[in-house]
Design an enzyme around this catalytic site. Sequence first.
Site, PDB file in Angstrom:
ATOM      1  N   GLU A  47      -9.934   7.139   1.481  1.00  0.00           N
ATOM      2  CA  GLU A  47      -8.559   7.184   0.964  1.00  0.00           C
ATOM      3  C   GLU A  47      -7.561   7.350   2.108  1.00  0.00           C
ATOM      4  O   GLU A  47      -7.727   8.240   2.957  1.00  0.00           O
ATOM      5  CB  GLU A  47      -8.456   8.352  -0.025  1.00  0.00           C
ATOM      6  CG  GLU A  47      -7.733   8.047  -1.285  1.00  0.00           C
ATOM      7  CD  GLU A  47      -8.364   6.952  -2.137  1.00  0.00           C
ATOM      8  OE1 GLU A  47      -7.985   5.762  -1.961  1.00  0.00           O
ATOM      9  OE2 GLU A  47      -9.226   7.265  -2.972  1.00  0.00           O
ATOM     10  N   HIS A  48      -6.583   6.481   2.135  1.00  0.00           N
ATOM     11  CA  HIS A  48      -5.555   6.435   3.186  1.00  0.00           C
ATOM     12  C   HIS A  48      -6.140   6.055   4.542  1.00  0.00           C
ATOM     13  O   HIS A  48      -5.488   6.211   5.571  1.00  0.00           O
ATOM     14  CB  HIS A  48      -4.751   7.741   3.248  1.00  0.00           C
ATOM     15  CG  HIS A  48      -3.814   7.895   2.078  1.00  0.00           C
ATOM     16  ND1 HIS A  48      -2.481   7.602   2.136  1.00  0.00           N
ATOM     17  CD2 HIS A  48      -4.065   8.270   0.792  1.00  0.00           C
ATOM     18  CE1 HIS A  48      -1.934   7.812   0.942  1.00  0.00           C
ATOM     19  NE2 HIS A  48      -2.889   8.207   0.110  1.00  0.00           N
ATOM     20  N   ALA A 135      -0.894   4.170 -12.303  1.00  0.00           N
ATOM     21  CA  ALA A 135      -2.080   4.990 -12.540  1.00  0.00           C
ATOM     22  C   ALA A 135      -2.951   5.078 -11.299  1.00  0.00           C
ATOM     23  O   ALA A 135      -4.008   5.693 -11.327  1.00  0.00           O
ATOM     24  CB  ALA A 135      -2.889   4.415 -13.699  1.00  0.00           C
ATOM     25  N   GLY A 136      -2.528   4.456 -10.221  1.00  0.00           N
ATOM     26  CA  GLY A 136      -3.360   4.445  -9.016  1.00  0.00           C
ATOM     27  C   GLY A 136      -4.491   3.443  -9.126  1.00  0.00           C
ATOM     28  O   GLY A 136      -5.511   3.564  -8.440  1.00  0.00           O
ATOM     29  N   SER A 140       0.059  -3.222  -9.117  1.00  0.00           N
ATOM     30  CA  SER A 140       0.969  -4.089  -8.351  1.00  0.00           C
ATOM     31  C   SER A 140       0.184  -5.123  -7.550  1.00  0.00           C
ATOM     32  O   SER A 140       0.574  -6.294  -7.497  1.00  0.00           O
ATOM     33  CB  SER A 140       1.925  -3.280  -7.472  1.00  0.00           C
ATOM     34  OG  SER A 140       1.238  -2.459  -6.592  1.00  0.00           O
ATOM     35  N   GLU A 172       4.001  -6.694  -0.385  1.00  0.00           N
ATOM     36  CA  GLU A 172       4.213  -5.275  -0.683  1.00  0.00           C
ATOM     37  C   GLU A 172       4.984  -4.588   0.455  1.00  0.00           C
ATOM     38  O   GLU A 172       5.927  -3.838   0.228  1.00  0.00           O
ATOM     39  CB  GLU A 172       2.827  -4.624  -0.852  1.00  0.00           C
ATOM     40  CG  GLU A 172       2.836  -3.231  -1.382  1.00  0.00           C
ATOM     41  CD  GLU A 172       2.909  -3.162  -2.895  1.00  0.00           C
ATOM     42  OE1 GLU A 172       2.349  -4.029  -3.584  1.00  0.00           O
ATOM     43  OE2 GLU A 172       3.546  -2.221  -3.385  1.00  0.00           O
ATOM     44  N   ASP A 184      -5.941  -2.539  -1.626  1.00  0.00           N
ATOM     45  CA  ASP A 184      -5.749  -2.911  -3.030  1.00  0.00           C
ATOM     46  C   ASP A 184      -5.778  -4.428  -3.218  1.00  0.00           C
ATOM     47  O   ASP A 184      -6.453  -4.953  -4.112  1.00  0.00           O
ATOM     48  CB  ASP A 184      -4.414  -2.362  -3.552  1.00  0.00           C
ATOM     49  CG  ASP A 184      -4.303  -0.861  -3.379  1.00  0.00           C
ATOM     50  OD1 ASP A 184      -5.319  -0.232  -3.054  1.00  0.00           O
ATOM     51  OD2 ASP A 184      -3.198  -0.328  -3.559  1.00  0.00           O
ATOM     52  N   TYR A 233       4.242   8.417   0.394  1.00  0.00           N
ATOM     53  CA  TYR A 233       3.210   7.552   0.983  1.00  0.00           C
ATOM     54  C   TYR A 233       3.609   7.169   2.411  1.00  0.00           C
ATOM     55  O   TYR A 233       2.819   7.308   3.352  1.00  0.00           O
ATOM     56  CB  TYR A 233       3.021   6.299   0.118  1.00  0.00           C
ATOM     57  CG  TYR A 233       1.906   5.397   0.602  1.00  0.00           C
ATOM     58  CD1 TYR A 233       0.621   5.527   0.095  1.00  0.00           C
ATOM     59  CD2 TYR A 233       2.141   4.416   1.566  1.00  0.00           C
ATOM     60  CE1 TYR A 233      -0.402   4.706   0.533  1.00  0.00           C
ATOM     61  CE2 TYR A 233       1.128   3.598   2.009  1.00  0.00           C
ATOM     62  CZ  TYR A 233      -0.142   3.740   1.490  1.00  0.00           C
ATOM     63  OH  TYR A 233      -1.146   2.923   1.936  1.00  0.00           O
TER      64      TYR A 233
HETATM   65  C1  GLA Z   1      -2.536   2.935  -2.173  1.00  0.00           C
HETATM   66  C2  GLA Z   1      -2.285   1.876  -1.115  1.00  0.00           C
HETATM   67  C3  GLA Z   1      -3.567   1.524  -0.371  1.00  0.00           C
HETATM   68  C4  GLA Z   1      -4.268   2.779   0.140  1.00  0.00           C
HETATM   69  C5  GLA Z   1      -4.369   3.833  -0.964  1.00  0.00           C
HETATM   70  C6  GLA Z   1      -4.912   5.142  -0.471  1.00  0.00           C
HETATM   71  O1  GLA Z   1      -3.358   2.433  -3.172  1.00  0.00           O
HETATM   72  O2  GLA Z   1      -1.766   0.710  -1.695  1.00  0.00           O
HETATM   73  O3  GLA Z   1      -3.298   0.632   0.691  1.00  0.00           O
HETATM   74  O4  GLA Z   1      -3.618   3.295   1.278  1.00  0.00           O
HETATM   75  O5  GLA Z   1      -3.113   4.081  -1.579  1.00  0.00           O
HETATM   76  O6  GLA Z   1      -6.224   5.019  -0.055  1.00  0.00           O
END
Ligand code: GLA
Length: 397
Positions: A47-48, A135-136, A140, A172, A184, A233
């Site tokens: 993540e990230h 919702a993560g 998008s 994006e 994503d 973010y």
């Molecule tokens: C969002 C961003 C991704 C990624 C995640 C965290 O979904 O669009 O590029 O950074 O957060 O892992």
Amino acid sequence: MVTRTSFQADELRAVLHERAPGTGAAGADRSTVRVIRAPGRVNLIGEHTDYNLGFVLPAAIDREVRMAVVETGDRRVELTRLDTGERAGFDLDGERTRDGTWIDYIAATAWALTEAGYPTVGLRGVIATNLPENAGLSSSAAIELAAAWALLGDAAPDMDRLALARICQRAENGYIGVMSGLMDQFASSCGVGDHALLLDCRSFDWRPVALPADVRLVVLHSGSSRKLDGSAYNERRAQCEAAVVALAQVDPDIRSLRDVTPALLGAERGRLEPVVARRAEHIVAENGRVLAVIEALAAGDLAAVGELFAAGHASLRDLFEISSPELDALVDIAGRVPGVVAARMTGGGFGGCTVNLVRPDAVEALTAAVESEYPARTGLTPTVLRVRATEGAGYLD
Ligand code: GLA
């Protein structure tokens, strides 16, 4: 008004003519209608790490955006949302400013395709989605990939899928203004059925990773939505970049947190602001966790996968500081259900969902536990999504 969210290809073809004015004879002739699907994603771990040029392990999921479109031979794009009935559009060659609505993502993709030198086509169509927004789960990215397939017309199937993902990431970053990484759009574009996808965000090498046959993927939506266009973010990204600037003074070969080892960070963390050090510590360890999960999956060691997910969640909560009491509650509840192998928050953070690997016979117990305990603890209503890893964006027959 049509309020359904799930449509088969023939149903979309059938509603197109009536719901999308301007399609004319083409809309009535179902053979000229193109139906496109683009999935959301759930991230298993990493993540990230994407914008820090590290590793991610997402899977495309069978919650997706669907579009039915006809090419009109003009330079206008107009779409009708089947859930709300809203109709919106823009001119492909005109100046446009963002209005903060869903059509921005379509216009962003047209902008990025044009910037990359790809011709786009005018169209009319309808759009449906059963992917929860905010919702993560990358709604998008799914809209962007579906838009790219629509706007490229006949050229879409010949496009390299990773290249398409990078164009949508550019949409994006450059148009929407969220400095997100590639994960994503990559997952939505390159998904493989029943597999997660290991992506090296520096080299762009990637490969499918088989998901264990004896676990199910369950996504738990906290009911508290997240907003990625807020500053949090981009602030996390800036903090990671600040760590790189400081650590590059020690070793000029350090260009991203990907180049930083746990030992180096341990020795040099005094150079970093405490908050920046915490962010860097998360990223450096998280890259290791992705590779450790790959090894554990290959060895069939699901207990180790569970421990790595737990460590990842704790790190996002305590070091990267992007979890929430709701996400923590969902992970806590899941962790006490026998047969839940692994649970952690997923995606950008600040609300949204958790991802759970669950033995098939424990899915009901997890659902019952979440539905009874979570509302009492948070005052919110959770949604249980049983999902499958699926193919990346393309035509739907
Ligand atoms: C969002 C961003 C991704 C990624 C995640 C965290 O979904 O669009 O590029 O950074 O957060 O892992």
